[in-house]
Design a protein around this motif. Structure first.
Motif, PDB file in Angstrom:
ATOM      1  N   VAL A  11     -19.347 -38.789  43.104  1.00 60.24           N
ATOM      2  CA  VAL A  11     -19.312 -40.179  42.662  1.00 60.24           C
ATOM      3  C   VAL A  11     -18.897 -40.205  41.199  1.00 60.24           C
ATOM      4  N   PHE A  12     -17.663 -40.584  40.936  1.00 60.56           N
ATOM      5  CA  PHE A  12     -17.146 -40.667  39.579  1.00 60.56           C
ATOM      6  C   PHE A  12     -17.327 -42.088  39.062  1.00 60.56           C
ATOM      7  N   GLY A  13     -18.102 -42.201  37.972  1.00 59.30           N
ATOM      8  CA  GLY A  13     -18.494 -43.504  37.477  1.00 59.30           C
ATOM      9  C   GLY A  13     -19.890 -43.853  37.926  1.00 59.30           C
ATOM     10  N   ALA A  14     -20.732 -42.836  38.087  1.00 61.48           N
ATOM     11  CA  ALA A  14     -22.090 -43.049  38.601  1.00 61.48           C
ATOM     12  C   ALA A  14     -22.928 -43.823  37.594  1.00 61.48           C
ATOM     13  N   GLY A  15     -23.456 -44.945  38.043  1.00 57.16           N
ATOM     14  CA  GLY A  15     -24.332 -45.762  37.223  1.00 57.16           C
ATOM     15  C   GLY A  15     -25.475 -46.298  38.054  1.00 57.16           C
ATOM     16  N   ALA A  17     -26.017 -49.143  39.375  1.00 55.00           N
ATOM     17  CA  ALA A  17     -25.714 -50.182  40.367  1.00 55.00           C
ATOM     18  C   ALA A  17     -24.884 -49.585  41.504  1.00 55.00           C
ATOM     19  N   LEU A  18     -23.555 -49.711  41.429  1.00 51.65           N
ATOM     20  CA  LEU A  18     -22.714 -49.270  42.539  1.00 51.65           C
ATOM     21  C   LEU A  18     -22.782 -47.764  42.759  1.00 51.65           C
ATOM     22  N   GLY A  19     -22.690 -46.976  41.699  1.00 52.00           N
ATOM     23  CA  GLY A  19     -22.699 -45.523  41.866  1.00 52.00           C
ATOM     24  C   GLY A  19     -23.944 -45.020  42.559  1.00 52.00           C
ATOM     25  N   LEU A  20     -25.099 -45.525  42.133  1.00 52.29           N
ATOM     26  CA  LEU A  20     -26.355 -45.129  42.762  1.00 52.29           C
ATOM     27  C   LEU A  20     -26.388 -45.570  44.218  1.00 52.29           C
ATOM     28  N   ALA A  21     -25.907 -46.788  44.481  1.00 55.42           N
ATOM     29  CA  ALA A  21     -25.907 -47.297  45.857  1.00 55.42           C
ATOM     30  C   ALA A  21     -25.011 -46.461  46.758  1.00 55.42           C
ATOM     31  N   VAL A  22     -23.879 -46.021  46.248  1.00 53.97           N
ATOM     32  CA  VAL A  22     -22.976 -45.180  47.044  1.00 53.97           C
ATOM     33  C   VAL A  22     -23.638 -43.846  47.352  1.00 53.97           C
ATOM     34  N   ALA A  23     -24.256 -43.240  46.337  1.00 54.89           N
ATOM     35  CA  ALA A  23     -24.948 -41.967  46.565  1.00 54.89           C
ATOM     36  C   ALA A  23     -26.058 -42.127  47.596  1.00 54.89           C
ATOM     37  N   ARG A  24     -26.778 -43.241  47.519  1.00 52.45           N
ATOM     38  CA  ARG A  24     -27.839 -43.502  48.500  1.00 52.45           C
ATOM     39  C   ARG A  24     -27.271 -43.641  49.908  1.00 52.45           C
ATOM     40  N   ARG A  25     -26.200 -44.434  50.027  1.00 56.45           N
ATOM     41  CA  ARG A  25     -25.649 -44.716  51.360  1.00 56.45           C
ATOM     42  C   ARG A  25     -25.146 -43.441  52.025  1.00 56.45           C
ATOM     43  N   PHE A  26     -24.405 -42.647  51.279  1.00 56.17           N
ATOM     44  CA  PHE A  26     -23.908 -41.401  51.853  1.00 56.17           C
ATOM     45  C   PHE A  26     -25.044 -40.390  52.003  1.00 56.17           C
ATOM     46  N   GLY A  27     -26.018 -40.446  51.103  1.00 53.74           N
ATOM     47  CA  GLY A  27     -27.164 -39.557  51.209  1.00 53.74           C
ATOM     48  C   GLY A  27     -27.944 -39.790  52.490  1.00 53.74           C
ATOM     49  N   ARG A  28     -28.017 -41.039  52.939  1.00 54.05           N
ATOM     50  CA  ARG A  28     -28.696 -41.334  54.203  1.00 54.05           C
ATOM     51  C   ARG A  28     -28.004 -40.659  55.381  1.00 54.05           C
ATOM     52  N   GLU A  29     -26.741 -40.342  55.208  1.00 53.88           N
ATOM     53  CA  GLU A  29     -25.978 -39.668  56.269  1.00 53.88           C
ATOM     54  C   GLU A  29     -25.961 -38.161  56.091  1.00 53.88           C
ATOM     55  N   GLY A  30     -26.773 -37.651  55.167  1.00 51.25           N
ATOM     56  CA  GLY A  30     -26.895 -36.212  54.986  1.00 51.25           C
ATOM     57  C   GLY A  30     -26.025 -35.615  53.900  1.00 51.25           C
ATOM     58  N   PHE A  31     -25.329 -36.444  53.142  1.00 56.65           N
ATOM     59  CA  PHE A  31     -24.487 -35.938  52.062  1.00 56.65           C
ATOM     60  C   PHE A  31     -25.315 -35.561  50.843  1.00 56.65           C
ATOM     61  N   ARG A  32     -24.874 -34.537  50.143  1.00 57.36           N
ATOM     62  CA  ARG A  32     -25.335 -34.268  48.797  1.00 57.36           C
ATOM     63  C   ARG A  32     -24.472 -35.100  47.848  1.00 57.36           C
ATOM     64  N   ALA A  33     -25.015 -35.441  46.672  1.00 56.10           N
ATOM     65  CA  ALA A  33     -24.294 -36.299  45.744  1.00 56.10           C
ATOM     66  C   ALA A  33     -24.084 -35.589  44.411  1.00 56.10           C
ATOM     67  N   ALA A  34     -22.826 -35.493  44.009  1.00 50.10           N
ATOM     68  CA  ALA A  34     -22.465 -35.020  42.679  1.00 50.10           C
ATOM     69  C   ALA A  34     -22.151 -36.249  41.835  1.00 50.10           C
ATOM     70  N   LEU A  35     -22.933 -36.475  40.802  1.00 44.86           N
ATOM     71  CA  LEU A  35     -22.825 -37.691  39.998  1.00 44.86           C
ATOM     72  C   LEU A  35     -22.102 -37.398  38.691  1.00 44.86           C
ATOM     73  N   VAL A  36     -21.057 -38.169  38.419  1.00 44.11           N
ATOM     74  CA  VAL A  36     -20.232 -37.936  37.236  1.00 44.11           C
ATOM     75  C   VAL A  36     -20.141 -39.215  36.418  1.00 44.11           C
ATOM     76  N   SER A  37     -20.524 -39.143  35.152  1.00 49.50           N
ATOM     77  CA  SER A  37     -20.279 -40.207  34.181  1.00 49.50           C
ATOM     78  C   SER A  37     -20.491 -39.609  32.802  1.00 49.50           C
ATOM     79  N   ARG A  38     -20.317 -40.438  31.789  1.00 46.17           N
ATOM     80  CA  ARG A  38     -20.319 -39.904  30.426  1.00 46.17           C
ATOM     81  C   ARG A  38     -21.713 -39.608  29.890  1.00 46.17           C
ATOM     82  N   THR A  39     -22.729 -40.352  30.314  1.00 45.20           N
ATOM     83  CA  THR A  39     -24.048 -40.286  29.681  1.00 45.20           C
ATOM     84  C   THR A  39     -24.977 -39.364  30.463  1.00 45.20           C
ATOM     85  N   ALA A  40     -25.255 -38.202  29.894  1.00 41.50           N
ATOM     86  CA  ALA A  40     -26.053 -37.195  30.590  1.00 41.50           C
ATOM     87  C   ALA A  40     -27.463 -37.689  30.884  1.00 41.50           C
ATOM     88  N   ALA A  41     -28.080 -38.388  29.930  1.00 41.61           N
ATOM     89  CA  ALA A  41     -29.467 -38.836  30.127  1.00 41.61           C
ATOM     90  C   ALA A  41     -29.557 -39.805  31.302  1.00 41.61           C
TER      91      ALA A  41
END
Length: 248
Positions: A11-15, A17-41
């Protein structure tokens, strides 16, 4: 990839709102999520949130306005997870490094930031992951953008120009990949996303009596948008989906 190994969505642009929701939706289907954005914290907070929900996730800080940093994040993701099976690109937030410029005031200087963020970086990411996807005979590239890439919105001249180029690239790439097992899809969003930084800014502006009145813009649930992206990935029956009421 061996049988039983979870697939990975980057997920490039993980934030929050949308980024978290995308990771959740695909995560429910068994995906692992690699989250990419500028702010490490902030990425660490999202990883912790997903872990508490049973979704395996990891953070990969990178500035998406720098195509080289974004592609280097793919290297790190592959070292951690092995493959990128789905790449989702949805840059957003308020710290874009440039301001939207009316089309009558847009020149080469005003285009540089939007072109890097909305065209050069996603084009570079697609080129980076495509060889592996084509070799495996499967993969998905998903892109999200505002509706100024589809419809003229004069006040977003520099942003819309870059997004229109990105849209053309995505649609053309999908046509070129027909029959390969690799799919590309685009979600055009014509509204504010609930819980996003932009939504908070819109709320603040709407409650203030200063400045011009803002147009009525639909506020969209990020979970619904993530569902549309999942549907594009799953069905592959269309190249583009739209949501919202602004510029649609």
């Amino acid at each position: 990839m061996s049988a039983g190994t979870p697939k990975t969505i980057a997920v490039f642009g993980a934030g929050p709102a949308l980024g978290l929701a995308v990771a959740r939706r695909f995560g429910r289907e068994g995906f692992r999520a690699a989250l990419v954005s500028r702010t490490a914290a902030r990425l660490d907070e999202l990883v912790a949130t997903l872990a508490a929900e049973g979704v395996e996730a990891a953070a990969f800080p990178a500035d998406l306005a720098d195509p080289a940093q974004a592609e280097a994040a793919v290297d790190a993701i592959e070292r951690r997870f092995g493959t990128v099976d789905v790449l989702e690109y949805s840059p957003g937030g308020l710290s874009l490094g440039f301001a939207p410029t009316p089309i009558t005031e847009t020149g080469p200087a005003e285009l540089r930031g939007p072109i890097d963020l909305f065209l050069n970086t996603p084009v570079g990411l697609a080129r980076r992951v495509l060889p592996g996807m084509l070799e495996r005979g499967e993969g998905t590239l998903l892109f999200s953008q505002g509706t100024s890439g589809r419809h003229p919105l004069p006040m977003l001249g520099n942003v819309g120009t870059a997004m229109a180029a990105m849209r053309h690239h995505v649609l053309t790439l999908n046509a070129a990949l027909a029959g390969t097992g690799v799919y590309t899809g685009l979600l055009s969003i014509g509204g504010g996303i609930a819980g996003s930084e932009v939504h908070a800014l819109m709320d603040g502006a709407a409650s203030s009596s200063d400045g011009p009145a803002l147009p009525e813009v639909e506020i969209l649930d990020p979970a619904d948008l993530a569902g549309l992206l999942w549907d594009l990935h799953l069905k592959r029956d269309r190249t583009e989906e739209t949501a919202g009421n602004f510029g649609v």
